[in-house]
Enzyme design. Structure first.
Site, mmCIF file in Angstrom:
data_model
loop_
_atom_site.group_PDB
_atom_site.id
_atom_site.type_symbol
_atom_site.label_atom_id
_atom_site.label_comp_id
_atom_site.label_asym_id
_atom_site.label_seq_id
_atom_site.Cartn_x
_atom_site.Cartn_y
_atom_site.Cartn_z
ATOM 1 N N GLY A 78 0.819 -1.198 0.000
ATOM 2 C CA GLY A 78 0.000 0.000 0.000
ATOM 3 C C GLY A 78 0.855 1.252 0.000
ATOM 4 C CB CYS A 79 0.195 4.651 -1.298
ATOM 5 S SG CYS A 79 -1.516 4.834 -0.715
ATOM 6 C CE1 TYR A 80 -3.693 6.700 3.633
ATOM 7 C CE2 TYR A 80 -1.898 8.111 4.356
ATOM 8 C CZ TYR A 80 -3.225 7.953 3.998
ATOM 9 O OH TYR A 80 -4.075 9.011 4.026
ATOM 10 C CB ALA A 81 1.842 0.014 3.906
#
Length: 894
Positions: free
Chosen positions: A711-714
């Protein structure tokens, strides 16, 4: 400079059709010794000749774990050029079965999965000693041979059958069919009945049971028991049995598995990498340290090889390194071969056959002017000083020009090797001889040659310019390196010797389009990097490096000497475009990926599926006209079955892509397609590889066919926390803010610009799926609080990290700089990064490093473009690695 050409053949058809489809299995679930072979630990058996399976993933595993594609293809083609029983005879000692059964069976399974059928013969000496001692019987030996009475033979025979069954059953557990052959192969007579009792001398080898096993698709597993014509069972030493078996089968390889992993020089305590008997036998026998078991082993192997084809070689190796020994130039144990004696010449007249010399120089050339160019080159050699190195059949030829007033270093002007020369490692012998005579050497080669890794290891430094790579070794100080680099940058190859001769030769080589192979220099990956070879490399860095010293017996260590594996330079052996299908292309991420694929030289987008846009023309892709389709799971299954797609990209919302993944799995295409899933559906599935190259073993990604894109946030959060994980004093808290593109294209309050203007919206304040993802990957619990703001793309993280010890901002910044040194898509800076600066860029920026007055809490800031490195760019990194291209191919780098 004349070109060097490696004539490595493509992977043999038999191997391509015999190997089965390999499911992805977590490496962590297997013992460490078998980790490199984890992906082939289970399969459904298919008899040889079946054309329903693919070796793509096994070949990728070989590439990513042990060597280059050139090496693997060359050796696999070599091994499959003979009948199945002539591939290899492998002798397994009893201690190996007891102590290293996992490594042994994984290695044998690996070979079987690429269509190879080694003939295995095992002993059980240590187990027999223990059984006899437990029974109160003291083993008796005479001249190293076990005296075998009736009681001993009875115990031995029962034990051998048990050990044979143990090995066979373990192979069967791994999905490999194996056939126990405990009699009927070795015929014998008594060695000396009065002296040794029931000990045999093999006088006949019956190949029929072995051939029958292989024809049935089974690995033959033999015990070292023999029978007289009257049916009396006799004990035979397993090494002797392996030797007699080799004389009968005449295999390409004879492998003795050893816990020590090779022979050692008792003077230096170093492992002997290779022994060329024709060249080195007399010298070795004269050395004080070559005595006892080492001396006897070398002598026995020499006697064995003299009765076998010159192409046969012996390897003494630990079972865990078996595949590396067989499939790489570098090997891992001790390789013993007959080899060819080397000759030298310092004058053209010293070549007995001048025409043969010219023919050798022409063999790597193309074009109508090839002979004329070589004639001019040979005429030029008549009037200047040089030294040539070659073997008797001239499988290898090197010509070195000595230092001159215009070139302070010796220059390797010509280096040409045949396929046979590579396979018998004559190239290493020649290069070792050059090293003895020339303490300083420079040479220039083409940047895109398939033999990159071989020359990389021979050099201490390299520099790239306009498609050429200059290599050198022996420079003693930085000033010499600086001068050499300056001259090369200014003048190119003319600095290396006589300008007219070298320029002519250089033009000829460029016209031939087959330069000497080159390897690339690199910046260190990170402290935790693994030591392995890979099929991807970084571009050449304009610095020097130190490599492992090369000794006369070296085989060229490929890239395995570099403990920091470089990635990112295209492997020239993979030039076939990859056929790509994109499922779910309507979203922002799909559009970003289409743009990247449009500029990628080796990605061929074939299908784009979107239910809402079906029937419309795809915009932003110029390589071919594509119309959006509404592909069903059944369409996907059919396309996979026909082998139409190499890589499926699932750009669908969470919880939607499973039917399509199942369809690919059911299709069982011949190319064993890669799937990259951009959703969160498989990020916690142990059978999928988590694709964050900067923090995950790139080898795992390169050999994977099922990749969960992070994921992008991750991604940004993990990059922002990972270097401090060993220093954590509590739970990190991540305050994340994303642009509204992160909320997708489906209308909602989180992507409503009017609602977001002068506003910020928190959501999923606890238990967000990225919170679980970050915690799972880092191995520590984190708190994550996401928000959405009014800008379109880009994420900012403010991460508060408790520390278990007092640290300064400088200390922490240095940790990050060291961890991400050389990572092209991670930037570490002192100041907090901004969203405006990262938007539209392909990496992650980390900075801030504000330390609390207590010294036990630091605030780290990280930014990422959620559509690029947070999704599409990272997807392309994973596609490149898994499909065999350079990691950064098609990704614009600042």
């Amino acid at each position: 400079m004349l070109a060097l050409r490696t004539t490595a053949g493509a992977v043999a058809r038999r191997a391509l059709t015999a190997a089965s489809r390999l499911p992805t299995t977590s490496v962590r679930t297997l013992p460490k010794a078998a980790a490199s072979l984890a992906l082939i630990s289970r399969r459904d058996y298919s008899a040889p000749g079946s054309d329903n399976f693919s070796t793509r993933s096994t070949v990728v595993q070989l590439l990513s774990n042990i060597g280059s594609k050139r090496e693997v293809q060359q050796y696999l083609s070599h091994f499959t050029s003979v009948s199945s029983q002539q591939f290899a005879v492998i002798k397994v000692g009893g201690a190996i079965i007891t102590e290293h059964l996992e490594s042994l069976t994984s290695a044998l399974a690996f070979l079987n999965h690429v269509g190879l059928f080694p003939v295995v013969v095992h002993g059980a000496g240590p187990q027999l000693n223990k059984l006899l001692e437990d029974a109160g019987v003291e083993p008796q030996f005479e001249e190293g041979i076990r005296i075998t009475d009736g009681k001993t033979l009875a115990v031995a025979r029962k034990l051998f059958l048990e050990e044979n069954l143990k090995l066979v059953e373990k192979l069967e557990e791994l999905g490999v069919r194996a056939r126990p052959i405990t009699s009927g192969v070795f015929g014998a007579e008594y060695l000396d009945k009065d002296k040794y009792d029931l000990v045999g001398r093999i006088n006949k080898v019956n190949k029929d049971p072995i051939e029958a096993a292989i024809n049935a698709g089974c690995l033959p597993i033999l015990t070292s028991m023999a029978e007289t014509p009257e049916g009396q069972v006799l004990n035979v030493n397993a090494d002797v049995a392996a030797g007699e078996l080799a004389r009968a089968l005449q295999p390409l390889k004879i492998v003795y598995l050893s816990e020590k992993g090779g022979l050692f020089n008792a003077d230096t305590n170093e492992k002997i990498s290779a022994i060329n008997l024709d060249e080195e036998y007399d010298y070795l026998m004269s050395q004080w340290w070559c005595r006892y078991g080492t001396r006897l082993k070398i002598k026995e192997i020499k006697d064995l090889l003299e009765g076998l084809p010159r192409t046969t070689s012996v390897a003494i190796i630990h079972p865990a390194d078996l595949q590396k020994e067989l499939f790489t130039d570098s090997g891992a144990g001790t390789l013993i071969r007959r080899g060819n004696k080397l000759a030298t010449a310092t004058n053209v007249s010293q070549f007995e056959d001048l025409q043969k010399l010219k023919d050798v120089l022409v063999r790597d050339r193309e074009g109508l002017d090839a002979k004329a160019t070589v004639d001019r080159y040979v005429d030029g050699l008549k009037s200047r000083e040089f030294k040539a190195y070659f073997d008797e059949p001239m499988d290898a030829l090197a010509i070195v020009l000595p230092p001159s007033s215009t070139s302070p270093l010796a220059n390797l002007a010509t280096f040409t090797i045949t396929k046979s020369g590579w396979l018998t490692n004559v190239a290493d012998n020649v290069f070792a001889s050059i090293q003895k005579d020339h303490p300083k050497l420079v040479w220039t080669v083409k940047e895109d040659d398939e033999n990159l890794t071989w020359f990389f290891d021979k050099a201490e430094g390299s520099l790239s310019k306009e498609g050429e790579v200059m290599f050198w070794y022996g420079l003693e100080n930085g000033d010499e390196v600086k001068q050499l680099m300056t001259e090369f940058t200014k003048h190119g190859r003319s600095m290396l010797g006589d300008e007219n001769l070298e320029a002519r030769l250089h033009r000829a080589a460029r016209q031939a389009s087959r330069g000497l192979s080159a390897s690339t220099n690199s910046t260190p990956q990170r402290q935790q990097a693994r030591a392995f070879s890979t099929n991807a490399r970084r571009p050449v860095a304009k610095t020097s490096r130190t490599s492992r010293p090369i000794v006369s017996s070296s085989r060229g260590y490929a890239t395995t000497t570099n403990p920091n594996p470089p990635f990112g330079t295209k492997n020239s052996s993979n030039t076939q475009p990859a056929k790509v299908a994109l499922i779910g292309a309507r979203g922002y991420t799909g559009q970003a990926l289409i743009s990247l694929l449009n500029s990628h030289p080796h990605m061929d987008l074939r299908h784009v599926s979107s239910r809402e846009l079906a029937g419309q023309k795809l915009k932003g892709y110029e390589k071919r006209d594509i119309t959006y389709e509404n592909l069903t799971a059944e369409d996907v299954r059919r396309m996979e079955e026909k082998g139409e797609i190499d890589c499926w990209v699932m750009a669908l919302p969470n919880g939607v892509c499973k039917p399509f993944v199942d369809a690919v799995n059911e299709g069982k295409g011949p190319q064993n397609s890669v799937i990259v899933d951009l959703s969160a559906d498989y990020r916690f599935d142990k059978n999928w590889t988590y694709g964050l190259p900067e923090l995950v073993n790139r080898s795992d990604i390169a050999k994977a066919t099922r990749i969960a894109n992070p994921g992008c946030y991750a991604t940004a959060a993990q990059v922002g926390i990972a270097p401090l994980v060993p220093f954590l004093g509590g739970q990190p808290t991540i305050f994340g803010v994303s642009g509204y593109s992160g909320a997708g294209t489906k209308p909602s309050p989180k992507n409503d610009v009017e609602n977001l203007t002068n506003n910020i919206i928190p959501y999923s304040l606890t238990d967000h799926i990225h919170e679980r993802e970050i915690s799972n990957q880092l191995g520590v619990e984190v708190a994550f609080v996401p928000h959405v703001a009014v800008w379109f793309q880009g994420i900012h993280h403010t991460i508060s990290i408790p520390l278990k010890q007092s640290m300064t901002s400088r200390d922490i910044r240095q940790l990050y700089q060291e961890r991400y040194a050389g990572e092209k898509l991670i930037k570490v800076s002192g100041e907090p990064p901004s969203v405006k600066a990262i938007s539209g860029k392909h990496g992650v920026e980390v900075g801030g490093f504000g330390v609390h007055s207590s010294g036990k809490r630091v605030v780290v800031c990280a930014t990422i473009d959620n559509l690029l490195k947070g999704a599409a760019t990272q997807c392309l990194q994973n596609m490149n690695l898994s499909l065999g291209f350079a990691e950064y191919e098609g990704i614009p780098l600042d």
